[in-house]
Design a protein around this motif. Structure first.
Motif, mmCIF file in Angstrom:
data_model
loop_
_atom_site.group_PDB
_atom_site.id
_atom_site.type_symbol
_atom_site.label_atom_id
_atom_site.label_comp_id
_atom_site.label_asym_id
_atom_site.label_seq_id
_atom_site.Cartn_x
_atom_site.Cartn_y
_atom_site.Cartn_z
ATOM 1 N N MET A 158 -3.739 0.773 -3.097
ATOM 2 C CA MET A 158 -3.381 -0.661 -2.626
ATOM 3 C C MET A 158 -3.146 -1.899 -1.692
ATOM 4 O O MET A 158 -3.282 -2.982 -1.601
ATOM 5 N N LEU A 159 -2.321 -0.871 -0.730
ATOM 6 C CA LEU A 159 -1.091 -1.613 0.272
ATOM 7 C C LEU A 159 -2.830 -1.559 1.277
ATOM 8 O O LEU A 159 -2.764 -3.333 2.536
ATOM 9 N N ASN A 160 -3.596 -0.786 1.360
ATOM 10 C CA ASN A 160 -5.055 -0.851 2.424
ATOM 11 C C ASN A 160 -5.941 -2.316 2.275
ATOM 12 O O ASN A 160 -6.029 -2.055 2.911
ATOM 13 N N PHE A 161 -6.038 -1.861 0.650
ATOM 14 C CA PHE A 161 -6.619 -3.027 0.274
ATOM 15 C C PHE A 161 -6.336 -4.533 0.927
ATOM 16 O O PHE A 161 -7.284 -5.204 0.893
ATOM 17 N N THR A 162 -4.753 -4.552 0.849
ATOM 18 C CA THR A 162 -4.555 -5.798 0.590
ATOM 19 C C THR A 162 -3.844 -6.129 2.066
ATOM 20 O O THR A 162 -4.582 -7.205 2.612
ATOM 21 N N TRP A 211 5.959 -12.495 1.648
ATOM 22 C CA TRP A 211 5.456 -11.990 1.574
ATOM 23 C C TRP A 211 4.372 -10.764 1.685
ATOM 24 O O TRP A 211 4.375 -9.710 1.769
ATOM 25 N N ARG A 212 4.370 -11.526 2.878
ATOM 26 C CA ARG A 212 3.320 -10.933 3.836
ATOM 27 C C ARG A 212 3.816 -9.815 4.991
ATOM 28 O O ARG A 212 3.134 -8.727 5.239
ATOM 29 N N SER A 213 4.698 -10.366 5.105
ATOM 30 C CA SER A 213 5.452 -9.691 5.792
ATOM 31 C C SER A 213 6.234 -8.648 5.182
ATOM 32 O O SER A 213 5.642 -7.253 5.915
ATOM 33 N N MET A 214 6.402 -8.330 4.234
ATOM 34 C CA MET A 214 7.006 -6.856 3.603
ATOM 35 C C MET A 214 5.347 -6.543 2.886
ATOM 36 O O MET A 214 5.550 -5.304 3.407
ATOM 37 N N ILE A 215 4.444 -6.802 2.851
ATOM 38 C CA ILE A 215 3.191 -6.020 3.105
ATOM 39 C C ILE A 215 3.093 -5.429 4.058
ATOM 40 O O ILE A 215 2.961 -3.721 4.059
ATOM 41 N N SER A 258 -1.883 1.985 -9.346
ATOM 42 C CA SER A 258 -2.902 2.092 -10.822
ATOM 43 C C SER A 258 -2.851 0.742 -11.217
ATOM 44 O O SER A 258 -4.082 0.258 -11.823
ATOM 45 N N ILE A 259 -2.434 -0.245 -10.303
ATOM 46 C CA ILE A 259 -2.985 -1.891 -10.980
ATOM 47 C C ILE A 259 -4.664 -2.035 -11.000
ATOM 48 O O ILE A 259 -5.140 -2.619 -11.370
ATOM 49 N N PHE A 260 -5.297 -1.359 -9.983
ATOM 50 C CA PHE A 260 -6.321 -1.095 -9.688
ATOM 51 C C PHE A 260 -7.009 -0.754 -10.980
ATOM 52 O O PHE A 260 -8.729 -0.588 -11.777
ATOM 53 N N VAL A 264 -8.763 -7.652 -9.168
ATOM 54 C CA VAL A 264 -7.359 -8.104 -8.573
ATOM 55 C C VAL A 264 -6.896 -8.489 -8.675
ATOM 56 O O VAL A 264 -7.327 -9.637 -9.816
ATOM 57 N N PRO A 265 -5.607 -8.761 -8.809
ATOM 58 C CA PRO A 265 -4.584 -9.021 -10.060
ATOM 59 C C PRO A 265 -4.449 -10.271 -9.190
ATOM 60 O O PRO A 265 -4.246 -10.153 -8.714
ATOM 61 N N SER A 266 -4.425 -11.626 -10.124
ATOM 62 C CA SER A 266 -4.288 -12.855 -9.436
ATOM 63 C C SER A 266 -2.691 -12.932 -8.757
ATOM 64 O O SER A 266 -2.889 -13.964 -7.329
ATOM 65 N N TRP A 267 -2.262 -12.418 -8.986
ATOM 66 C CA TRP A 267 -0.452 -12.339 -8.535
ATOM 67 C C TRP A 267 0.084 -11.408 -7.100
ATOM 68 O O TRP A 267 0.356 -12.468 -6.449
ATOM 69 N N LEU A 268 -1.117 -10.890 -6.786
ATOM 70 C CA LEU A 268 -1.420 -10.159 -5.215
ATOM 71 C C LEU A 268 -2.105 -11.171 -4.967
ATOM 72 O O LEU A 268 -1.899 -11.606 -3.186
ATOM 73 N N THR A 269 -3.188 -11.619 -4.955
ATOM 74 C CA THR A 269 -4.011 -13.361 -4.230
ATOM 75 C C THR A 269 -2.638 -13.834 -3.972
ATOM 76 O O THR A 269 -2.454 -14.330 -2.913
#
Length: 558
Positions: A137-141, A121-125, A101-103, A108-113
């Motif tokens: 959202m995860l696939n996009f990231t 954080w990348r490891s968590m993603i 829902s963030i999209f 793209v939210p600045s905090w995600l970038t």
């Protein structure tokens, strides 16, 4: 009336948000207040709700972090503690639908970038993407991370295989890393690549197609080896990928070769009719490319059929099997634009290889006892100069020693078959791994027909062969294996001690740091070094000098 109902509904939604814990800290608080006022909300209620529900969780965490730093904890450690705790909470309470829902607000939210700029954080993603493969959202990231050049960090096969763009970049990165890897890293890298390619039928076909298109490169032999490793892994998992392999390497362009070859490889068994067909084709002046029959699985079938003592192959068919094997392993071709021809030395090499295979097979088949084999040993050693003959004899030795009747016929302390392995190791560097794997199988086998003391002596003989391999530059795998045997405590300590002492007698300074790192821990064990039966004071001095010299190397590298 309708407008009033709408205002009332929006006010109710805003009040609900104002009533949530620490909503004043949320990024959308000001937009929510504006909406509330725009639809007739009262200012005093906003102030009351925001202040009553302000628990200052973030500020309290900051205060505690400051206290930890004041007590002497390093700021970096405090930050790591906070990040790890946040990651645990996110992983525990993550909801894919809310994440998607963030999209809805667009962009793209600045905090995600910002999150993608930090390794933690990348490891968590990556971890969440593996657990929730359908989260948009995860696939996009993940795609965002790959586009940013972080594809080498994606080691999870399911994550990499979710999107073709991501899979392509991860695949190419893994292929390049495997090509460039040193011998020590090759095994780990090829395993990662194999797991990636064999994730599904689609990834297998895609990966093999990519490798096929890359095979015209200068490093085509490495590419071909990688492709063969992937094919082998797929077959071990029970998949018949023969038709895909033969299609990608161009065998289908030669129907007369494709049909018999496909039939035998699919069934994992040879038959005289198909072998005869291939033999006649490759005896003709306009024979197809030799690469078509240079498939490891096919060559392995030929070797087994010829050198298995229990083989039921009709002697009349042996020349064709030998001829086909010799052709596959000795003929070299040169390609020029529209033409292809054998090199000048190919016919001579083919003839010599054929003769050597015939002679070696005759010796192996006719040797019923050790005495028979010893009498033909000089002739066999001459044949072993040919790599394919050495590979065949190595396979024959495996069959012979694992034969239940072997030790009834060979009562010697050092079986002559093991001495032949020494010669193969000395002659052929590329057969070192196969020879070592065979020695490991001999070392770990039970051999119930041998009593305890005889079996112990046999294992010492195997270790002597490994020491010989050390002298032929096959060092790290052997030392790693012996170190593992000691750590797992599944090997008689006298055998470890025997190995250590034999190595000490052979080596001398200077020593490679990697050698010291693997060998010194064995020598420092009291159960091994403390009971070495030194025959002279010179031997004791030699051991002490090695330990002192090695300890200096270790301390200089730390």
């Amino acid at each position: 009336m309708e407008t009033e109902n709408e205002d009332e509904q929006i006010q109710k939604q805003c009040v609900q948000l104002f009533s949530s814990t620490d909503f004043i800290m949320e990024p959308k608080v000001f937009d929510t207040i504006k909406d509330y006022f725009r639809h007739g909300g009262a200012p005093d209620q906003v102030i009351e709700l925001l202040s009553e529900n302000y628990m200052a969780i973030a500020q309290t965490a900051t205060l505690m972090a400051d206290w930890l730093i004041l007590t002497g904890v390093e700021p970096v450690d405090v930050v790591n503690m906070i990040v790890q705790h946040l990651q645990t909470l996110i992983e525990k309470h993550f909801e894919p639908k809310k994440a998607d829902s963030i999209f809805e607000a667009g962009g793209v939210p600045s905090w995600l970038t910002e999150m993608t700029e930090h390794m933690n954080w990348r490891s968590m993603i990556y971890k969440l993407a593996e657990e929730y493969p359908h989260c948009l959202m995860l696939n996009f990231t993940i795609k965002l991370l790959v586009d940013s050049g972080h594809e080498d960090e994606i080691t999870s096969v399911p994550v990499a295989a979710q999107q073709v763009e991501v899979f392509t970049k991860v695949l190419m990165t893994t292929i390049q890393r495997t090509i460039d890897s040193e011998a020590d890293e090759w095994k780990r890298n090829i395993q990662e690549l194999v797991q990636l390619a064999c994730h599904s039928e689609h990834t297998y076909l895609y990966a093999q197609s990519v490798l096929s298109s890359l095979s015209n490169d200068a490093k085509s032999m490495i590419i071909r080896r990688i492709s063969e490793e992937i094919e082998l892994h797929a077959k071990e998992k029970g998949h018949n990928v023969t038709e895909i392999t033969l299609t990608l390497d161009g065998t289908t362009a030669y129907p007369k070769v494709y049909q018999p070859l496909c039939a035998m490889l699919s069934k994992k068994a040879l038959n005289p009719a198909d072998v005869t067909t291939l033999y006649k084709i490759y005896q003709s002046p306009d024979a197809p490319p030799v690469d078509l029959i240079r498939k490891p699985a096919f060559i392995e079938l030929l070797i087994t059929q010829l050198f298995d003592p229990d083989s039921t192959l009709n002697p009349e068919h042996r020349p064709k099997y030998i001829g086909l094997l010799a052709y596959a392993c000795s003929v070299a071709e040169t390609n020029k634009k529209s033409s292809r021809k054998n090199t000048v030395n190919s016919k001579e090499e083919l003839s010599q290889t054929t003769i050597a295979l015939e002679k070696a097979l005759e010796i192996c088949i006719s040797s019923k006892s050790t005495v028979d084999l010893i009498s033909d040993l000089n002739e066999l050693y001459k044949c072993l100069r040919f790599p394919i003959v050495a590979a065949c004899v190595l396979r024959w030795i495996e069959f012979r020693i694992f034969d239940p009747s072997y030790f009834k016929l060979d009562q010697g302390t050092t079986p002559v078959h093991l001495i032949i392995i020494d010669e193969i190791v000395s002659l052929h560097f590329l057969l070192h791994q196969k020879a070592f794997e065979l020695l490991v199988r001999f070392f770990e086998a039970t051999f119930a027909e041998l009593d305890t003391l005889v079996h112990l002596e046999f294992k010492k003989t195997i270790l002597d062969r490994m020491v010989h391999m050390l002298s032929c530059s096959y060092v790290h795998p052997i030392l790693e294996y012996m170190k593992k045997r000691w750590e797992q405590q599944d090997t008689d300590v006298s055998l470890i001690r025997h190995f250590v002492f034999e190595v000490l007698e052979m080596i001398g300074p200077p020593y490679e740091p990697s050698f010291v790192q693997l060998f010194l821990p064995l020598l420092q064990k009291e159960a091994i070094a403390g009971t070495i039966p030194f025959r002279t004071e010179e031997e004791r001095k030699c051991v002490k000098e090695f330990i002192d010299h090695a300890s200096t190397i270790v301390s200089s590298n730390t």
